[in-house]
Design an enzyme around this catalytic site. Sequence first.
Site, short mmCIF file in Angstrom:
data_model
loop_
_atom_site.label_atom_id
_atom_site.label_comp_id
_atom_site.label_asym_id
_atom_site.label_seq_id
_atom_site.Cartn_x
_atom_site.Cartn_y
_atom_site.Cartn_z
N SER A 99 0.83 -1.27 0.04
CA SER A 99 0.23 0.13 0.00
C SER A 99 0.96 1.45 0.02
CB SER A 99 -0.84 0.15 1.25
OG SER A 99 -1.96 0.92 1.18
N HIS A 124 -2.56 -1.39 -4.18
CA HIS A 124 -3.93 -1.51 -4.02
C HIS A 124 -4.57 0.09 -4.19
CE1 HIS A 124 -4.74 -1.87 0.55
NE2 HIS A 124 -4.07 -0.73 0.32
#
EC number: 3.4.21.92
Length: 194
Positions: A99, A124
Amino acid sequence: MHNLIPTVIEHTGNYERVFDIYSRLLRERIIFLSGEINDLKADTVIAQLLFLESEDSNKDIYLYLNSPGGSITAGLAIYDTMQYIKPDVRTICIGQAASMGAFLLAGGAKGKRESLAYSRIMIHQPWGGISGQASDINIQANEILRLKKLIIDIMSNQIGIDKEKLALDMERDYFMTSNDALKYGLIDSILVRE
């Protein structure tokens, strides 16, 4: 950081100095960012980056990352500082960069983004819990969409990938090995013992 921080004893002439391991590594221009990225950790990393720039603005800084991600705004503050300071920031993934951790890994100086062989990298889309009145939910949803576009714009420029492909890959958790991340453009090399 950890509850138990190792110390290092340095002998200089007739004196001994005791350093916590992170302070000693900072003298070698090494910064560790591990765990969840939050405002407190961002403040610490930013202070270290600015300090090392003031010490020598021509020598590379090494940022070791082992993070599952965290706050977008805290991560963007670190990223902005990495881009603002004069020294190149070399990023090295140890363990995982997921992330916002992957975003910071990709934000290192081009040609100087690295990973250990068995690290994992994951990208993501931004996410967050939203609650409140309908108008507040709409405001928060629009802000998350704005941040998503910003992250995609920055990352696609940083790693040289098409924005549409990156956006599609970020729709769900997209895990990569170090080799996958190298092919993807998130890193420039995999560190192995010579």
